[in-house]
Design a protein around this motif. Structure first.
Motif, PDB file in Angstrom:
ATOM      1  N   LEU A  61       0.859  -1.193   0.000  1.00 21.98           N
ATOM      2  CA  LEU A  61       0.000   0.000   0.000  1.00 21.98           C
ATOM      3  C   LEU A  61       0.892   1.239   0.000  1.00 21.98           C
ATOM      4  O   LEU A  61       1.326   1.717   1.055  1.00 21.98           O
ATOM      5  CB  LEU A  61      -0.930  -0.015   1.211  1.00 21.98           C
ATOM      6  CG  LEU A  61      -1.950  -1.170   1.246  1.00 21.98           C
ATOM      7  CD1 LEU A  61      -2.691  -1.196   2.564  1.00 21.98           C
ATOM      8  CD2 LEU A  61      -2.929  -1.049   0.084  1.00 21.98           C
ATOM      9  N   ALA A  62       1.132   1.769  -1.169  1.00 23.71           N
ATOM     10  CA  ALA A  62       2.134   2.831  -1.326  1.00 23.71           C
ATOM     11  C   ALA A  62       1.746   4.136  -0.640  1.00 23.71           C
ATOM     12  O   ALA A  62       2.618   4.932  -0.281  1.00 23.71           O
ATOM     13  CB  ALA A  62       2.373   3.086  -2.813  1.00 23.71           C
ATOM     14  N   LYS A  63       0.439   4.374  -0.445  1.00 23.89           N
ATOM     15  CA  LYS A  63       0.005   5.635   0.164  1.00 23.89           C
ATOM     16  C   LYS A  63      -0.274   5.522   1.657  1.00 23.89           C
ATOM     17  O   LYS A  63      -0.676   6.501   2.290  1.00 23.89           O
ATOM     18  CB  LYS A  63      -1.236   6.163  -0.555  1.00 23.89           C
ATOM     19  CG  LYS A  63      -0.976   6.573  -1.999  1.00 23.89           C
ATOM     20  CD  LYS A  63      -2.206   7.217  -2.610  1.00 23.89           C
ATOM     21  CE  LYS A  63      -1.928   7.689  -4.038  1.00 23.89           C
ATOM     22  NZ  LYS A  63      -3.106   8.354  -4.644  1.00 23.89           N
ATOM     23  N   LEU A  64      -0.055   4.343   2.225  1.00 27.19           N
ATOM     24  CA  LEU A  64      -0.386   4.118   3.629  1.00 27.19           C
ATOM     25  C   LEU A  64       0.497   4.970   4.536  1.00 27.19           C
ATOM     26  O   LEU A  64       1.723   4.953   4.432  1.00 27.19           O
ATOM     27  CB  LEU A  64      -0.216   2.637   3.976  1.00 27.19           C
ATOM     28  CG  LEU A  64      -0.860   2.176   5.280  1.00 27.19           C
ATOM     29  CD1 LEU A  64      -2.378   2.295   5.204  1.00 27.19           C
ATOM     30  CD2 LEU A  64      -0.467   0.726   5.581  1.00 27.19           C
ATOM     31  N   THR A  86       7.682  -7.101   4.221  1.00 29.00           N
ATOM     32  CA  THR A  86       7.249  -6.243   3.114  1.00 29.00           C
ATOM     33  C   THR A  86       6.895  -4.833   3.560  1.00 29.00           C
ATOM     34  O   THR A  86       6.815  -3.930   2.725  1.00 29.00           O
ATOM     35  CB  THR A  86       6.019  -6.863   2.422  1.00 29.00           C
ATOM     36  OG1 THR A  86       4.994  -7.102   3.409  1.00 29.00           O
ATOM     37  CG2 THR A  86       6.382  -8.189   1.754  1.00 29.00           C
ATOM     38  N   LEU A  87       6.687  -4.641   4.865  1.00 28.51           N
ATOM     39  CA  LEU A  87       6.361  -3.291   5.331  1.00 28.51           C
ATOM     40  C   LEU A  87       7.488  -2.319   5.011  1.00 28.51           C
ATOM     41  O   LEU A  87       7.269  -1.120   4.865  1.00 28.51           O
ATOM     42  CB  LEU A  87       6.093  -3.294   6.835  1.00 28.51           C
ATOM     43  CG  LEU A  87       4.812  -3.991   7.296  1.00 28.51           C
ATOM     44  CD1 LEU A  87       4.697  -3.922   8.801  1.00 28.51           C
ATOM     45  CD2 LEU A  87       3.590  -3.363   6.640  1.00 28.51           C
ATOM     46  N   GLY A  88       8.693  -2.833   4.900  1.00 27.65           N
ATOM     47  CA  GLY A  88       9.824  -1.985   4.551  1.00 27.65           C
ATOM     48  C   GLY A  88       9.777  -1.472   3.134  1.00 27.65           C
ATOM     49  O   GLY A  88      10.571  -0.592   2.763  1.00 27.65           O
ATOM     50  N   ASN A  89       8.831  -1.994   2.325  1.00 29.32           N
ATOM     51  CA  ASN A  89       8.710  -1.521   0.940  1.00 29.32           C
ATOM     52  C   ASN A  89       8.107  -0.125   0.869  1.00 29.32           C
ATOM     53  O   ASN A  89       8.261   0.580  -0.129  1.00 29.32           O
ATOM     54  CB  ASN A  89       7.838  -2.483   0.128  1.00 29.32           C
ATOM     55  CG  ASN A  89       8.445  -3.866   0.021  1.00 29.32           C
ATOM     56  OD1 ASN A  89       9.649  -4.032   0.159  1.00 29.32           O
ATOM     57  ND2 ASN A  89       7.611  -4.865  -0.220  1.00 29.32           N
ATOM     58  N   LEU A 145       5.296   5.963   5.324  1.00 30.21           N
ATOM     59  CA  LEU A 145       4.575   5.356   6.436  1.00 30.21           C
ATOM     60  C   LEU A 145       5.044   6.032   7.723  1.00 30.21           C
ATOM     61  O   LEU A 145       6.243   6.075   8.014  1.00 30.21           O
ATOM     62  CB  LEU A 145       4.842   3.856   6.478  1.00 30.21           C
ATOM     63  CG  LEU A 145       4.043   3.021   7.478  1.00 30.21           C
ATOM     64  CD1 LEU A 145       2.551   3.143   7.219  1.00 30.21           C
ATOM     65  CD2 LEU A 145       4.468   1.559   7.410  1.00 30.21           C
ATOM     66  N   LEU A 146       4.101   6.566   8.510  1.00 28.51           N
ATOM     67  CA  LEU A 146       4.450   7.355   9.683  1.00 28.51           C
ATOM     68  C   LEU A 146       4.293   6.583  10.987  1.00 28.51           C
ATOM     69  O   LEU A 146       5.051   6.797  11.927  1.00 28.51           O
ATOM     70  CB  LEU A 146       3.589   8.623   9.747  1.00 28.51           C
ATOM     71  CG  LEU A 146       3.694   9.572   8.552  1.00 28.51           C
ATOM     72  CD1 LEU A 146       2.721  10.743   8.728  1.00 28.51           C
ATOM     73  CD2 LEU A 146       5.109  10.069   8.383  1.00 28.51           C
ATOM     74  N   LEU A 188      12.142   2.379   6.456  1.00 30.89           N
ATOM     75  CA  LEU A 188      11.016   3.310   6.619  1.00 30.89           C
ATOM     76  C   LEU A 188      11.545   4.660   7.100  1.00 30.89           C
ATOM     77  O   LEU A 188      11.390   5.040   8.268  1.00 30.89           O
ATOM     78  CB  LEU A 188      10.002   2.731   7.609  1.00 30.89           C
ATOM     79  CG  LEU A 188       9.384   1.381   7.218  1.00 30.89           C
ATOM     80  CD1 LEU A 188       8.508   0.845   8.336  1.00 30.89           C
ATOM     81  CD2 LEU A 188       8.580   1.521   5.932  1.00 30.89           C
ATOM     82  N   LYS A 189      12.153   5.393   6.211  1.00 27.74           N
ATOM     83  CA  LYS A 189      12.890   6.603   6.569  1.00 27.74           C
ATOM     84  C   LYS A 189      12.030   7.673   7.232  1.00 27.74           C
ATOM     85  O   LYS A 189      12.528   8.471   8.022  1.00 27.74           O
ATOM     86  CB  LYS A 189      13.553   7.192   5.318  1.00 27.74           C
ATOM     87  CG  LYS A 189      14.516   6.241   4.615  1.00 27.74           C
ATOM     88  CD  LYS A 189      15.689   5.863   5.504  1.00 27.74           C
ATOM     89  CE  LYS A 189      16.679   4.975   4.764  1.00 27.74           C
ATOM     90  NZ  LYS A 189      17.810   4.570   5.624  1.00 27.74           N
ATOM     91  N   GLY A 190      10.747   7.713   6.919  1.00 30.73           N
ATOM     92  CA  GLY A 190       9.886   8.745   7.486  1.00 30.73           C
ATOM     93  C   GLY A 190       9.137   8.312   8.728  1.00 30.73           C
ATOM     94  O   GLY A 190       8.331   9.084   9.254  1.00 30.73           O
ATOM     95  N   LEU A 191       9.382   7.074   9.206  1.00 32.03           N
ATOM     96  CA  LEU A 191       8.599   6.540  10.319  1.00 32.03           C
ATOM     97  C   LEU A 191       8.794   7.370  11.588  1.00 32.03           C
ATOM     98  O   LEU A 191       9.920   7.695  11.977  1.00 32.03           O
ATOM     99  CB  LEU A 191       9.003   5.090  10.592  1.00 32.03           C
ATOM    100  CG  LEU A 191       8.041   4.278  11.467  1.00 32.03           C
ATOM    101  CD1 LEU A 191       6.710   4.075  10.753  1.00 32.03           C
ATOM    102  CD2 LEU A 191       8.650   2.934  11.842  1.00 32.03           C
ATOM    103  N   LEU A 192       7.667   7.707  12.249  1.00 31.62           N
ATOM    104  CA  LEU A 192       7.699   8.484  13.486  1.00 31.62           C
ATOM    105  C   LEU A 192       7.511   7.617  14.724  1.00 31.62           C
ATOM    106  O   LEU A 192       8.145   7.869  15.750  1.00 31.62           O
ATOM    107  CB  LEU A 192       6.609   9.561  13.466  1.00 31.62           C
ATOM    108  CG  LEU A 192       6.690  10.611  12.353  1.00 31.62           C
ATOM    109  CD1 LEU A 192       5.500  11.560  12.443  1.00 31.62           C
ATOM    110  CD2 LEU A 192       7.991  11.377  12.436  1.00 31.62           C
ATOM    111  N   LYS A 193       6.644   6.608  14.637  1.00 29.34           N
ATOM    112  CA  LYS A 193       6.350   5.789  15.809  1.00 29.34           C
ATOM    113  C   LYS A 193       6.297   4.311  15.417  1.00 29.34           C
ATOM    114  O   LYS A 193       5.615   3.942  14.455  1.00 29.34           O
ATOM    115  CB  LYS A 193       5.016   6.207  16.428  1.00 29.34           C
ATOM    116  CG  LYS A 193       5.018   7.635  16.970  1.00 29.34           C
ATOM    117  CD  LYS A 193       3.703   7.976  17.641  1.00 29.34           C
ATOM    118  CE  LYS A 193       3.732   9.398  18.207  1.00 29.34           C
ATOM    119  NZ  LYS A 193       2.482   9.752  18.908  1.00 29.34           N
TER     120      LYS A 193
END
Length: 482
Positions: free
Chosen positions: A199-202, A219-222, A230-231, A251-256
């Motif tokens: 899900l590219a926009k998730l 696959t979440l790392g995709n 993904l935040l 996941l470079k943009g991951l916040l939490k």
């Protein structure tokens, strides 16, 4: 003179009448999403209206007379929990929310079910259910037809539905426009579908409080797009097993990231060092091994590092580098098998409010500089092998109260102060004598020392703590607010 005055009165009355006509004419028209003028009472296609009535009727019961109660559901007779948008001069339902949120909210019937017409709402953007499926009505999420909403649906939420059982359908991975998938406190089981990683926009994936098992999908790392990253990833309070996939480091943009209260094992992968935007890393209550990873000292955005109750983690506290963690507010390392000394460099964290090092095997002296942490509001050092003199001031003990614990360190004693020693710690007689327990330490009426747990509450639960700990956390929260 009377005629003249009458004529002068007619002029403003005529002007007022004309203005009212203009205003009413303007109010009768609007614009749709594409800027096209439309009438205020815009039509709604019969097929779309029938699908809305049937979809809602499936949830709230057959006795619900939608066409009779709400003949104009997007206009003069709106349905609570339903919102519509105009497109090309027509109304389309875009938001459907069902559950006891407000007094007049739509609520599910005891035999609520998914109607096939739900997937005929061609412009649906948001679909949410709250407390809709009780245990007496076991229901599965439909496995098919989600592709019909792939171009529009952005939010899908199921909260507090103990009767919502079965697996998460892999077909949810076809919702190409989905930005938020929240499946919280239901009774879902089985594996997390790997297709969710496509899900590219998730932006938000929250699956906490279910009975999910199996591994965290690699696959979440995709989902590593910088424009729509993904935040939030929250899979806490499940039964997930295996090790953390290194791909999560992409996941470079991951916040939490919250994977607490599972059965995860293995080392914390060094690839997580790539999560430069991460503010929360919560891996509590698992079976992780390999020691505290040194790379966390290179995560400047990290505010909460919570690893407690991983008794096999082991290792030691890094002697240097804690000053790099300028944003860290909560550090929970209780019951992780730590050994060695508490480094003095830990006193260099300017925003640290919560420090839990209890129930480990730490030894040596307690650095006196810890009391000078400028933001500290709670500190737990109990249940270790710390020795020597605890050189904190009476003012520090008074300020911290029950939010400071250092008992169950047999070789530790406290210097005599005007306010006495902290609870459960002996007063040092002199530098040569071993510590002795005085009358002031027996505070429970039976000669025993009080017990405390330093662990913060889990992410979905404020939610199995002692009264002492809850009070401490509430005091800390008030300090944060003020």
């Amino acid at each position: 003179m009377k005629r003249a005055r009458g004529g002068r009165l007619l002029l403003p009355l005529a002007a007022l009448f004309l203005a009212l006509l203009l205003i009413s004419g303007c109010a009768a028209e609007g614009e749709d999403d594409e800027g096209t003028p439309v009438a205020a009472e815009a039509p709604m296609e019969d097929k779309e209206k029938a699908a809305l009535y049937a979809a809602i009727g499936g949830f709230v019961g057959k006795a619900w007379n939608g066409s009779g109660l709400f003949p104009d559901p997007c206009g003069q007779t709106p349905i609570q929990g339903v919102s519509c948008d105009l497109l090309n001069g027509l109304w389309y339902p875009t938001v459907v929310s069902i559950g006891p949120v407000l007094d007049n909210s739509l609520q599910c019937a005891p035999d609520a079910r998914f109607s096939p017409q739900l997937f005929d709402l061609r412009r649906l953007k948001s679909l949410t259910f709250y407390a809709c499926f009780p245990p007496t009505n076991p229901t599965a999420i439909p496995a098919t037809n989600w592709d019909k909403l792939s171009g529009t649906l952005e939010t899908l939420e199921f909260r507090s539905n103990p009767g919502l059982a079965g697996a998460i359908p892999a077909s949810l991975g076809r919702l190409a426009s989905l930005q938020s998938l929240v499946l919280v406190d239901n009774n879902l089981t089985g594996a997390v579908p790997p297709k969710l990683g496509g899900l590219a926009k998730l932006r938000r994936l929250v699956l906490s409080g279910n009975g999910l098992s199996g591994p965290v999908p690699a696959t979440l790392g995709n989902n590593n797009r910088l424009d729509e990253p993904l935040l939030i990833v929250d899979m806490s309070k499940n039964s997930l097993t295996g090790s953390l996939p290194p791909s999560l480091g992409g996941l470079k943009g991951l916040l939490k990231m919250d994977l607490s209260n599972n059965r995860l094992d293995g080392r914390i992968p060094p690839e997580l060092a790539g999560l430069e935007s991460l503010t929360l890393l919560d891996l509590r209550n698992n079976s992780l091994t390999g020691g505290l990873p040194e790379f966390v000292l290179g995560m400047p955005a990290l505010q909460d590092l919570l690893l407690s109750s991983n008794p096999l983690l082991g290792g030691t506290l890094m002697p240097h580098g804690w000053e790099k963690m300028a944003s860290l507010a909560s550090l929970d390392l209780s019951n992780v098998g730590l050994a060695g000394a508490i480094p003095e460099s830990m006193a260099a964290m300017p925003r640290l409010r919560f420090l839990a090092l209890d129930h480990n095997r730490l030894s040596g002296a307690v650095p006196a500089k810890l009391a000078a942490l400028p933001s500290i509001g709670a500190m737990y050092l109990n249940g270790n092998n710390l020795t020597g003199v605890l050189e904190f001031s009476a003012r520090f003990y008074r300020r911290m109260g029950s939010r400071f614990a250092s008992w169950d360190n047999p070789g530790l004693c406290a210097a005599e102060t005007a306010g006495g020693a902290p609870t459960g710690v002996a007063v040092c007689k002199d530098a040569q004598d071993p510590p002795r327990v005085g009358v002031r330490d027996r505070v429970d009426g039976a000669g025993g020392k009080p017990e405390a747990s330093s662990s913060l509450p889990t992410s979905s639960s404020p939610f199995g703590l002692s009264g002492r700990k809850v009070a401490g956390l509430w005091c800390l929260a008030m300090v944060m607010v003020l």
